[in-house]
Design a protein around this motif. Structure first.
Motif, mmCIF file in Angstrom:
data_model
loop_
_atom_site.group_PDB
_atom_site.id
_atom_site.type_symbol
_atom_site.label_atom_id
_atom_site.label_comp_id
_atom_site.label_asym_id
_atom_site.label_seq_id
_atom_site.Cartn_x
_atom_site.Cartn_y
_atom_site.Cartn_z
ATOM 1 N N PRO A 36 39.200 -65.443 91.701
ATOM 2 C CA PRO A 36 41.278 -64.485 91.955
ATOM 3 C C PRO A 36 41.485 -63.692 91.268
ATOM 4 N N THR A 37 41.319 -62.376 91.136
ATOM 5 C CA THR A 37 41.757 -61.799 90.562
ATOM 6 C C THR A 37 43.063 -62.052 89.517
ATOM 7 N N TYR A 38 43.531 -61.835 88.779
ATOM 8 C CA TYR A 38 45.251 -62.143 88.071
ATOM 9 C C TYR A 38 45.497 -63.725 88.278
ATOM 10 N N SER A 39 44.425 -63.777 88.649
ATOM 11 C CA SER A 39 45.577 -65.642 88.926
ATOM 12 C C SER A 39 44.243 -66.365 87.970
ATOM 13 N N ALA A 40 43.035 -66.018 87.420
ATOM 14 C CA ALA A 40 41.973 -66.121 86.480
ATOM 15 C C ALA A 40 42.494 -65.705 85.297
ATOM 16 N N ASN A 41 42.288 -67.085 84.120
ATOM 17 C CA ASN A 41 42.641 -66.184 82.988
ATOM 18 C C ASN A 41 41.401 -65.238 82.499
ATOM 19 N N LEU A 42 40.798 -65.249 83.282
ATOM 20 C CA LEU A 42 39.648 -63.895 83.222
ATOM 21 C C LEU A 42 38.995 -63.544 84.171
ATOM 22 N N THR A 43 39.115 -62.014 84.655
ATOM 23 C CA THR A 43 37.843 -61.630 85.144
ATOM 24 C C THR A 43 37.137 -60.054 84.586
ATOM 25 N N MET A 44 36.192 -60.218 85.315
ATOM 26 C CA MET A 44 35.441 -59.080 84.773
ATOM 27 C C MET A 44 35.690 -57.425 85.511
ATOM 28 N N LEU A 45 36.408 -56.111 85.820
ATOM 29 C CA LEU A 45 35.763 -55.567 86.900
ATOM 30 C C LEU A 45 35.695 -54.288 85.946
ATOM 31 N N ASP A 46 34.595 -53.197 86.089
ATOM 32 C CA ASP A 46 34.621 -51.989 85.991
ATOM 33 C C ASP A 46 34.073 -52.092 84.174
ATOM 34 N N GLY A 47 33.925 -53.460 83.998
ATOM 35 C CA GLY A 47 33.699 -53.318 82.810
ATOM 36 C C GLY A 47 34.557 -53.538 81.802
ATOM 37 N N ALA A 51 38.087 -56.402 81.131
ATOM 38 C CA ALA A 51 38.496 -57.974 81.109
ATOM 39 C C ALA A 51 40.162 -57.042 82.081
ATOM 40 N N VAL A 52 40.194 -58.587 82.898
ATOM 41 C CA VAL A 52 41.435 -58.974 83.454
ATOM 42 C C VAL A 52 41.946 -59.929 83.478
ATOM 43 N N MET A 53 43.015 -60.003 82.561
ATOM 44 C CA MET A 53 44.571 -61.422 82.491
ATOM 45 C C MET A 53 44.856 -61.939 83.731
ATOM 46 N N GLY A 56 37.643 -68.077 71.693
ATOM 47 C CA GLY A 56 36.797 -67.719 70.268
ATOM 48 C C GLY A 56 37.644 -67.675 69.524
ATOM 49 N N GLY A 57 37.098 -67.107 68.705
ATOM 50 C CA GLY A 57 37.417 -67.520 66.196
ATOM 51 C C GLY A 57 37.536 -68.985 66.720
ATOM 52 N N PRO A 58 37.936 -69.612 65.364
ATOM 53 C CA PRO A 58 38.505 -71.215 65.182
ATOM 54 C C PRO A 58 38.463 -71.889 65.795
ATOM 55 N N VAL A 59 39.216 -71.334 66.378
ATOM 56 C CA VAL A 59 39.290 -72.373 67.651
ATOM 57 C C VAL A 59 37.565 -72.621 68.586
ATOM 58 N N GLY A 60 37.463 -71.575 69.340
ATOM 59 C CA GLY A 60 35.572 -71.598 69.212
ATOM 60 C C GLY A 60 34.773 -72.446 68.114
ATOM 61 N N TRP A 61 34.885 -73.053 67.699
ATOM 62 C CA TRP A 61 33.934 -73.993 66.413
ATOM 63 C C TRP A 61 34.649 -74.899 67.686
ATOM 64 N N PHE A 62 35.010 -76.301 67.885
ATOM 65 C CA PHE A 62 35.325 -76.524 68.904
ATOM 66 C C PHE A 62 34.830 -76.555 69.729
ATOM 67 N N GLU A 63 34.687 -75.784 70.567
ATOM 68 C CA GLU A 63 33.575 -75.819 71.870
ATOM 69 C C GLU A 63 31.833 -75.181 72.082
ATOM 70 N N SER A 64 31.466 -75.587 72.770
ATOM 71 C CA SER A 64 30.318 -74.823 73.004
ATOM 72 C C SER A 64 30.182 -73.304 72.914
ATOM 73 N N PRO A 108 27.927 -63.757 80.726
ATOM 74 C CA PRO A 108 27.099 -62.476 80.095
ATOM 75 C C PRO A 108 28.099 -61.624 79.538
ATOM 76 N N GLY A 109 27.515 -60.324 78.657
ATOM 77 C CA GLY A 109 29.106 -59.365 78.801
ATOM 78 C C GLY A 109 30.818 -59.674 78.720
ATOM 79 N N GLY A 110 31.205 -59.396 78.886
ATOM 80 C CA GLY A 110 32.698 -59.540 79.029
ATOM 81 C C GLY A 110 33.320 -61.116 79.110
ATOM 82 N N TRP A 111 32.532 -61.679 80.084
ATOM 83 C CA TRP A 111 32.800 -62.239 80.685
ATOM 84 C C TRP A 111 32.352 -64.108 79.494
ATOM 85 N N ARG A 112 31.558 -63.703 78.032
ATOM 86 C CA ARG A 112 32.181 -64.460 77.395
ATOM 87 C C ARG A 112 33.100 -64.947 76.938
ATOM 88 N N LYS A 113 34.369 -64.469 76.545
ATOM 89 C CA LYS A 113 35.331 -64.904 76.528
ATOM 90 C C LYS A 113 35.934 -65.588 77.870
#
Length: 397
Positions: A167-178, A180-182, A104-112, A95-100
């Motif tokens: 794990p913050t800053y190790s995961a490609n994405l985490t959500m903190l305070d709404g 995205a942290v990469m 996304g974008g054109p590459v997202g056409w090749f994935e669920s 849900p929310g920002g976790w969707r990233k």
């Protein structure tokens, strides 16, 4: 035939070829786009309970985050899956920002499409009665807790409180305070799997951080209030992790006197646990092309070093141990990538083996449930022998 006529014929042929290729490409993208939007369901639960899920953000003020660019305490996003007292509307997969988490974008056409992935859990559902043993779940490097939903939901259906930490800053994405942290290069080192001594030192330092994250999450889970008040089992925790998270789970267990067992899913070990081992039960489940069980496949990248590491851990450990190989599986078959629709060329970039994805998750869940029942509910150790016997894709290392 004149030269001009020959040139015109060649140009007409080339134009026809280009048009055909465009038609084929457009048709392929259209088909793939349609398939990527088909509904994908997380496998059926094997436990008796329906499942609830809630999300939290926990701050460990006793530690300064060495990965945070601006300093400050270590902040973590934690997903909690648990047996629920009632079923309700299915929660979203991401849900929310976790969707990233998904492309996304054109590459997202090749994935669920994340919106088309159906889960069993109900968001913020009431907690079931009875005591809930804690399982801390750590993802692989670059991945996030939600990408292990198939594993987490199934364990929760068997009566466990599963705390998935990203794990913050190790995961490609985490959500903190709404927001995205990469990942950063410090949190997700590019040469972590290298053969150099510096890579080993880097891995040891990072696994210590992840292990501290896991132990912090275990303490916070044990102290949960509100709907969990009085329902969380005290004084016992099981650590489960995939890839680098598997290494961190072994290290966390080694350092936590409350640990009753640890599972490493296809992760090369790092940290002091390699030399000092575990005195409690452990299980290592490896893919067919890795060395984590001590049996290297033909595609292993560092067979000598990884085999030596695996042997050191086993030799130093005094607790019961199980080591299995999931034949036909590769590294990402232990994650929800086993469920996603992935079209080529994206499919070729993800390490998935020849085994059917849902079958791989079914066997993984059977192994995890049996092991965690053994260490938490005093189930007979032969339960794991039964899993081995019932699944021909599984072999003992």
């Amino acid at each position: 035939m004149t030269a001009k006529r020959r040139v015109r014929q060649v140009l007409r042929v080339m134009a026809a070829v280009v048009v055909a290729l465009v038609v084929i490409c457009v048709g392929y993208v259209a088909i793939v786009s349609q398939l990527s939007r088909r509904v994908v369901a997380v496998p059926d639960l094997t436990g008796p309970s329906v499942v609830g899920r809630t999300m939290a953000e926990w701050v460990d003020r006793t530690r300064t985050d060495p990965l945070a660019p601006g300093g400050g305490p270590r902040r973590l996003s934690v997903w909690l899956w648990y047996p629920s007292a009632a079923a309700g509307t299915s929660a979203g997969y991401a849900p929310g920002g976790w969707r990233k988490l998904l492309f996304g974008g054109p590459v997202g056409w090749f994935e669920s499409d994340a919106d088309k992935i159906r889960v069993h859990a109900t968001a913020d559902a009431p907690v079931a009665g009875g005591k809930l043993p804690i399982v801390v779940l750590e993802p692989g490097m670059g991945l996030s807790a939600p990408q292990y939903t198939a594993v987490a939901e199934n364990l929760a259906s068997h009566g466990y409180l599963v705390a998935g930490v990203t794990p913050t800053y190790s995961a490609n994405l985490t959500m903190l305070d709404g927001a995205a942290v990469m990942s950063t290069s410090k949190g997700n080192p590019p040469d972590l799997g290298g053969h150099s001594g510096s890579a080993q030192d880097e891995g040891n330092a990072l696994v210590a951080l992840w292990a501290a994250d896991a132990r912090f999450v275990a303490r916070e889970a044990a102290a949960l209030d509100g709907p969990f008040r009085g329902k969380v089992e005290q004084g016992a925790v099981t650590y489960v992790g995939h890839s680098f998270g598997g290494a961190a789970s072994l290290e966390a267990c080694h350092l936590d006197r409350h640990c009753v067992g640890a599972v490493d899913l296809d992760g090369t070990q790092f940290g002091s646990v390699v030399q000092e081992g575990l005195s409690v039960p452990s299980m290592i489940l490896g893919s067919e092309d890795s060395c984590v069980t001590g049996t290297c496949g033909p595609d292993a990248t560092n067979p000598e070093g990884e085999r030596e590491t695996a042997a050191s851990f086993v030799k130093a450990s005094t607790g019961m141990s199980w080591r299995f190989i999931l034949n036909g599986a590769r590294h990402f078959n232990f994650t929800d990538y086993s469920l996603y629709y992935l079209a080529r060329p994206v499919r070729n970039l993800v390490p998935l083996g020849s085994i059917d994805g849902r079958r791989a998750l079914s066997i993984e869940n059977a192994c995890l449930t049996a092991f965690i029942d053994v260490v938490n509910k005093r189930a007979a150790a032969k339960a794991l022998d039964k899993v081995l016997h019932n699944n021909p894709e599984l072999s003992q290392a």
